[in-house]
Motif scaffolding. Structure first.
Motif, PDB file in Angstrom:
ATOM      1  N   GLN A 144      26.824  12.474  37.728  1.00  0.00           N
ATOM      2  CA  GLN A 144      27.592  13.642  38.188  1.00  0.00           C
ATOM      3  C   GLN A 144      26.861  14.444  39.262  1.00  0.00           C
ATOM      4  N   SER A 145      25.509  14.368  39.275  1.00  0.00           N
ATOM      5  CA  SER A 145      24.792  15.194  40.263  1.00  0.00           C
ATOM      6  C   SER A 145      24.020  14.351  41.270  1.00  0.00           C
ATOM      7  N   GLN A 146      24.301  13.042  41.304  1.00  0.00           N
ATOM      8  CA  GLN A 146      23.643  12.213  42.313  1.00  0.00           C
ATOM      9  C   GLN A 146      24.147  12.609  43.701  1.00  0.00           C
ATOM     10  N   GLY A 147      23.228  12.662  44.646  1.00  0.00           N
ATOM     11  CA  GLY A 147      23.579  13.083  45.997  1.00  0.00           C
ATOM     12  C   GLY A 147      23.457  14.577  46.217  1.00  0.00           C
ATOM     13  N   THR A 148      23.068  15.350  45.172  1.00  0.00           N
ATOM     14  CA  THR A 148      22.935  16.808  45.326  1.00  0.00           C
ATOM     15  C   THR A 148      21.489  17.227  45.586  1.00  0.00           C
ATOM     16  N   GLY A 149      20.569  16.247  45.596  1.00  0.00           N
ATOM     17  CA  GLY A 149      19.163  16.587  45.846  1.00  0.00           C
ATOM     18  C   GLY A 149      18.340  16.776  44.588  1.00  0.00           C
TER      19      GLY A 149
END
Length: 448
Positions: free
Chosen positions: A377-382
């Protein structure tokens, strides 16, 4: 020679590209100390700012003039006086400040006008516009001290600055403000830069200073020699300020840190403290993954912290799908409970979205980063990058020279962040004995 240059340049330029895209159309407020100009760094900084502006960043430059005013005062046989870290500006000091500001504005405008061939400024057209964008009020009398012509920012002409930036110009501000009655007030560069960054809702506030950044545990004995803490959460920065002794003076790292905290609390998500002494420090901080100074970041509802025994369930839940598909080696609850002190977690609204463990091998001056996991769910958010930075900080604080990872699926992610492939024989003996030759994990190392 030529092919070697190409070999280095191409991957480097590609690694910079995401940052160029990210910062285009963003607004940076840069606070340059008078010490930086006195040290002869203005031309290099002007070239770097022109380059950053050419890549689409909107720039407001606020210059300081502390040493220049002191020099003028000394020439007139007058002593510089301060209280609470603020100059007491009598009529002589006000004259000196106005004289110094005029001279520095001239020097700064000249630096941005040097379009000489074979220099970074060749072909650059940087319009520098300054004006009466600041309304000021007097500091007044504090603890019995009359600050006379010293002032604080009352109001920032946001619309005027925005219009000037929209024209493609660089806005130059001196630490001066005027009251509605036309009275001049001497302001501090740090307060002006912070107020302007807050009012403009700037994306970054950057101080180019005589200090190299905030060192890890600076309040401990010998802390002045500790490594630079490249990223501080707002909460950690506030906790550190609370521990620093006495009133903060200009040239103290904490003096700049308090302004970074003020900006972050008011909505400026990232504030930086950089050394002007390092050539290209602006470029290194903005366009290189690890940066060079200290960045204070407002993590809002996100917490990046060391794990506790209460996090074991959340970590198991996070890593279980990755163990099932073979991305991660299986770890049971007992093992995670035993090693919980080695884990760092990142949580949003109380839910764990990422974790990583650090296993030191002190005899080899290295450590393994294991179980680096970020929720889909939070991949690509840093989040993965934040975990990596925190693990690197933990390794540095242990006095280690490098960290390594073993991976079968995410090699490229690590290569993009400064890791290099090595042969499994590189591993410390204790880790080599546990290496699973059937799994054939790749070993990657990053020097700290």
């Amino acid at each position: 020679m030529s092919s070697n240059f190409n070999f280095n340049f191409v991957p480097w330029f590609r690694s910079v590209a995401p940052y160029i895209h990210k910062f285009r159309h963003q607004t940076f407020v840069i606070g340059l100390t008078g010490e930086g100009i006195a040290a002869g760094k203005l031309h290099g900084i002007a070239q770097d700012l022109a380059l950053i502006q050419a890549m689409g960043v909107r720039i407001v430059l606020v210059h300081g003039f502390r040493p220049q005013v002191n020099e003028q005062l000394a020439a007139k046989g007058h002593v510089a006086r301060y209280a609470h870290g603020i100059r007491i500006t009598d009529s002589v000091a006000l004259d000196c400040a106005q004289e110094a500001a005029g001279q520095l504005r001239y020097e700064i405008e000249a630096a941005f006008s040097q379009g000489l061939p074979n220099t970074p400024m060749a072909g650059a057209t940087v319009r520098v516009i300054s004006g009466n964008f600041l309304t000021a009020r007097p500091v007044g009398i504090v603890d019995g001290v009359d600050f006379q012509h010293s002032g604080l920012v009352r109001k920032v002409d946001v619309a005027g600055i925005q219009r000037t930036l929209d024209m493609g110009a660089l806005v130059l501000l001196s630490p001066f403000g005027f009251s509605p009655t036309g009275e001049a007030f001497n302001l501090s560069m740090e307060e002006v830069a912070t107020s302007v960054a807050i009012e403009l809702r700037a994306d970054k506030l950057i101080f180019l200073t005589e200090v190299p950044g905030i060192r890890m545990q600076p309040d401990q004995p010998g802390g002045e020699d500790n490594p630079i803490d490249t990223e501080l959460s707002l909460a950690a920065a506030q906790a550190l300020l609370a521990r620093l002794p006495g009133a903060l003076q200009p040239a103290d790292a904490g003096f700049y840190l308090q302004h970074c905290v003020t900006a972050c609390k008011a909505g400026v998500e990232r504030s930086h403290i950089l050394p002007f002494a390092v050539d290209g420090s602006l470029l290194l901080e903005v366009y290189v993954h690890d940066g060079i100074g200290t960045m204070v970041i407002d993590e809002k509802l996100e917490a990046l912290r060391e794990a506790s025994i209460d996090d074991v369930g959340g970590i198991l839940q996070l890593i279980e799908p990755f163990e099932r598909d073979g991305t991660l080696v299986k770890r049971d609850r007992t093992e995670i409970e035993r090693d919980i002190a080695t884990y760092t977690v990142i949580e949003h609204d109380g839910v764990i979205f990422g974790c990583a463990a650090l296993y030191p091998y002190p005899e080899a001056r290295t450590a393994e980063m294991a179980a680096l996991t970020v929720s889909p769910q939070s991949q690509g958010t840093g989040d993965g990058q934040k975990l990596l930075k925190r693990v690197e900080q933990r390794a540095r604080s242990l006095g280690l020279d490098s960290i390594f990872v073993l991976t079968t699926r995410t090699r490229h992610w690590f290569l993009k962040r400064g890791f290099q492939s090595v042969d499994p024989d590189w591993l410390p003996d204790a880790r080599k004995r546990k290496y699973n030759w059937d799994r054939r994990s790749q070993v990657l190392v990053k020097k700290l």
